[in-house]
Motif scaffolding. Structure first.
Motif, mmCIF file in Angstrom:
data_model
loop_
_atom_site.group_PDB
_atom_site.id
_atom_site.type_symbol
_atom_site.label_atom_id
_atom_site.label_comp_id
_atom_site.label_asym_id
_atom_site.label_seq_id
_atom_site.Cartn_x
_atom_site.Cartn_y
_atom_site.Cartn_z
ATOM 1 N N GLU A 219 0.827 -1.206 0.000
ATOM 2 C CA GLU A 219 0.000 0.000 0.000
ATOM 3 C C GLU A 219 0.860 1.254 0.000
ATOM 4 N N GLU A 220 1.909 1.241 0.807
ATOM 5 C CA GLU A 220 2.779 2.415 0.907
ATOM 6 C C GLU A 220 3.458 2.711 -0.431
ATOM 7 N N ASP A 221 3.872 1.676 -1.139
ATOM 8 C CA ASP A 221 4.567 1.871 -2.409
ATOM 9 C C ASP A 221 3.642 2.382 -3.511
ATOM 10 N N ALA A 222 2.352 2.196 -3.336
ATOM 11 C CA ALA A 222 1.388 2.676 -4.334
ATOM 12 C C ALA A 222 0.915 4.099 -4.049
ATOM 13 N N ALA A 223 1.280 4.641 -2.897
ATOM 14 C CA ALA A 223 0.716 5.925 -2.460
ATOM 15 C C ALA A 223 0.993 7.055 -3.440
ATOM 16 N N ALA A 224 2.213 7.146 -3.954
ATOM 17 C CA ALA A 224 2.556 8.236 -4.870
ATOM 18 C C ALA A 224 1.780 8.111 -6.181
ATOM 19 N N THR A 225 1.689 6.897 -6.711
ATOM 20 C CA THR A 225 0.951 6.676 -7.958
ATOM 21 C C THR A 225 -0.517 7.030 -7.773
ATOM 22 N N ARG A 226 -1.089 6.647 -6.640
ATOM 23 C CA ARG A 226 -2.495 6.962 -6.372
ATOM 24 C C ARG A 226 -2.709 8.459 -6.222
ATOM 25 N N LEU A 227 -1.770 9.123 -5.567
ATOM 26 C CA LEU A 227 -1.874 10.573 -5.410
ATOM 27 C C LEU A 227 -1.867 11.258 -6.770
ATOM 28 N N ILE A 228 -0.945 10.868 -7.627
ATOM 29 C CA ILE A 228 -0.853 11.485 -8.955
ATOM 30 C C ILE A 228 -2.116 11.224 -9.757
ATOM 31 N N ALA A 229 -2.549 9.959 -9.814
ATOM 32 C CA ALA A 229 -3.699 9.599 -10.635
ATOM 33 C C ALA A 229 -4.980 10.285 -10.178
ATOM 34 N N SER A 230 -5.099 10.525 -8.878
ATOM 35 C CA SER A 230 -6.317 11.152 -8.357
ATOM 36 C C SER A 230 -6.269 12.674 -8.410
ATOM 37 N N SER A 231 -5.114 13.235 -8.765
ATOM 38 C CA SER A 231 -4.947 14.687 -8.674
ATOM 39 C C SER A 231 -4.851 15.398 -10.014
ATOM 40 N N VAL A 232 -4.307 14.732 -11.024
ATOM 41 C CA VAL A 232 -4.120 15.380 -12.319
ATOM 42 C C VAL A 232 -5.151 14.839 -13.308
ATOM 43 N N PRO A 233 -5.433 15.587 -14.383
ATOM 44 C CA PRO A 233 -6.490 15.152 -15.304
ATOM 45 C C PRO A 233 -6.206 13.840 -16.017
ATOM 46 N N GLU A 234 -4.943 13.611 -16.389
ATOM 47 C CA GLU A 234 -4.598 12.390 -17.129
ATOM 48 C C GLU A 234 -3.276 11.824 -16.608
ATOM 49 N N THR A 235 -3.218 10.508 -16.515
ATOM 50 C CA THR A 235 -2.001 9.837 -16.067
ATOM 51 C C THR A 235 -1.812 8.553 -16.858
ATOM 52 N N ILE A 236 -0.571 8.273 -17.219
ATOM 53 C CA ILE A 236 -0.215 7.013 -17.862
ATOM 54 C C ILE A 236 0.586 6.201 -16.849
ATOM 55 N N ILE A 237 0.245 4.923 -16.686
ATOM 56 C CA ILE A 237 0.909 4.075 -15.698
ATOM 57 C C ILE A 237 1.344 2.777 -16.357
#
Length: 394
Positions: A219-237
């Motif tokens: 969960e901790e390692d996913a925190a940054a990716t989740r923050l980005i995806a929920s905050s900016v209009p578009e994200t590629i992962i």
């Protein structure tokens, strides 16, 4: 026509592997290749994966193709693992790929389709294959400062100054956790500042997350990716299953395109399926099906998570042992960064000459930029490495 082909540069890491294999000395220590190893030097099949494979052998009735984007159940399971409830599932288009590298390549292709003039901002340093693929595709790369050679941490101020030059239509490539090759990572305060900068500049983030579960926890390692995806209009992962499921040779990855709302899903999903068709048609399914089974079965998932945590804490223990041994030998705390880094790698800050001496004089193999694979060590080889590092003047 073949006579017009030009010889391509050899992959430095693969060349290092061959040199190590040909070295007759015993003992010798391979800290170069980016593969997890246990204390005996093996890359094991995880218990839950082995059980899932046995179940699949009994239950599987066909080897027919899956869809162009792979089995939707695999996408659902991986999206839940990586993104949790950070964004609605309907906002995420996804396609299975041959490994995390395939996801990275398809992500770059999607960027090029959307904006042929896009610049891709990459950390200095980054995983060498990022640079190799972008160069091969003819896409413009812009390095941004990342690693501070003196502190062995992140040069956050330099990073932010450089990324302020990105604009709408550009892409900022970041490592979701366990930065490769340095092991140095942003903290959550810094991730939030980066999100604010992305919102200000309009640049699109692309997250390469290949080591979820190897740093501070799933969960901790996913925190940054989740923050980005929920905050900016578009994200590629681009997500990889090679390390955290130990299925390197099964080539299992997933590319995700996260949009601001569900209205873009049909177009994005169609684009990802189209890209798969042009590159390899149907993605491999065996590894993806095993991952789906593990993540969907409570007992298998619990055992997998337990073993993954054992791997993670084992690497942390090796980091702490190495830092302590170096402090004992040197009388200095300058190696404390090794215990602070996360994931499989740390960049030692050694010169190429010192790396050569480790290989030539001590049979210890590191990548030329002094990237150390902590998972290549065990409790017995740590003192050998520490003594050799001091001996060559690191």
């Amino acid at each position: 026509m073949f006579e017009t082909l030009k010889e391509q540069p050899a992959d430095k890491i693969l060349a290092l592997v061959q040199t190590y294999r040909e070295d007759p000395r015993d003992p010798k220590i391979d800290l170069g290749v980016g593969v997890y190893k246990d204390a005996s030097g093996n890359t094991p099949i995880m218990r839950a994966v082995k059980q899932a494979e046995q179940q699949l052998w009994e239950a599987e009735t066909t080897k027919a193709y899956t869809g162009l984007a792979g089995d939707p159940a695999f996408a659902d399971a991986m999206i839940a693992m990586v993104l949790g409830d950070a964004v609605p599932r309907a906002n995420v288009a996804a396609a299975a790929t041959p490994g995390g590298t395939g996801a990275v390549r398809q992500g770059f292709d999607m960027i090029r389709m959307a904006n042929p003039d896009a610049r891709v901002f990459v950390s200095d340093p980054t995983w060498p294959n990022h640079l190799s693929i972008l160069k091969h595709m003819g896409m413009e790369m812009v390095p941004y400062r990342y690693f501070d050679d003196e502190s062995r941490g992140v040069d956050f101020n330099g990073m932010m100054e450089d990324l302020a030059q990105a604009g709408r239509g550009d892409v900022v490539l970041v490592h979701g956790c366990c930065h490769n090759p340095t092991g140095a990572n942003l903290n959550m305060t810094e991730w939030k500042a980066l999100v604010d900068l992305l919102l200000k500049t309009g640049a699109t983030p692309m997250v390469d997350i290949a080591y979820q579960g190897f740093g501070d926890g799933l969960e901790e390692d996913a925190a940054a990716t989740r923050l980005i995806a929920s905050s900016v209009p578009e994200t590629i992962i681009a997500a990889s299953c090679s390390k955290n499921f130990g299925i390197y040779r099964e080539r299992t990855g997933l590319l995700m395109a996260v949009a601001a709302d569900a209205s873009a899903h049909k177009l994005n999903q169609g684009t990802l399926a189209y890209l798969n068709r042009q590159n390899f048609s149907f993605p491999p399914d065996h590894g993806a099906r095993l991952v789906t089974m593990v993540l969907s079965d409570d007992a298998l998932r619990a055992d997998w998570a337990k073993e993954l945590e054992e791997m993670r804490t084992g690497m942390l223990a090796l980091r702490e042992q190495l830092a302590a041994e170096l402090q004992r030998l040197s009388g200095s705390d300058r190696f404390g960064f090794i215990a602070q880094h996360r994931g499989m790698f740390s960049r030692l800050g050694a010169t190429p000459e010192q790396v050569d001496r480790l290989r030539d004089e001590h049979a210890i193999y590191l990548v030329g930029d002094s990237r150390l694979n902590i998972a290549g060590l065990n409790k017995d080889s740590v003192p050998i490495l520490a003594k050799a590092m001091i001996d060559v003047g690191i």
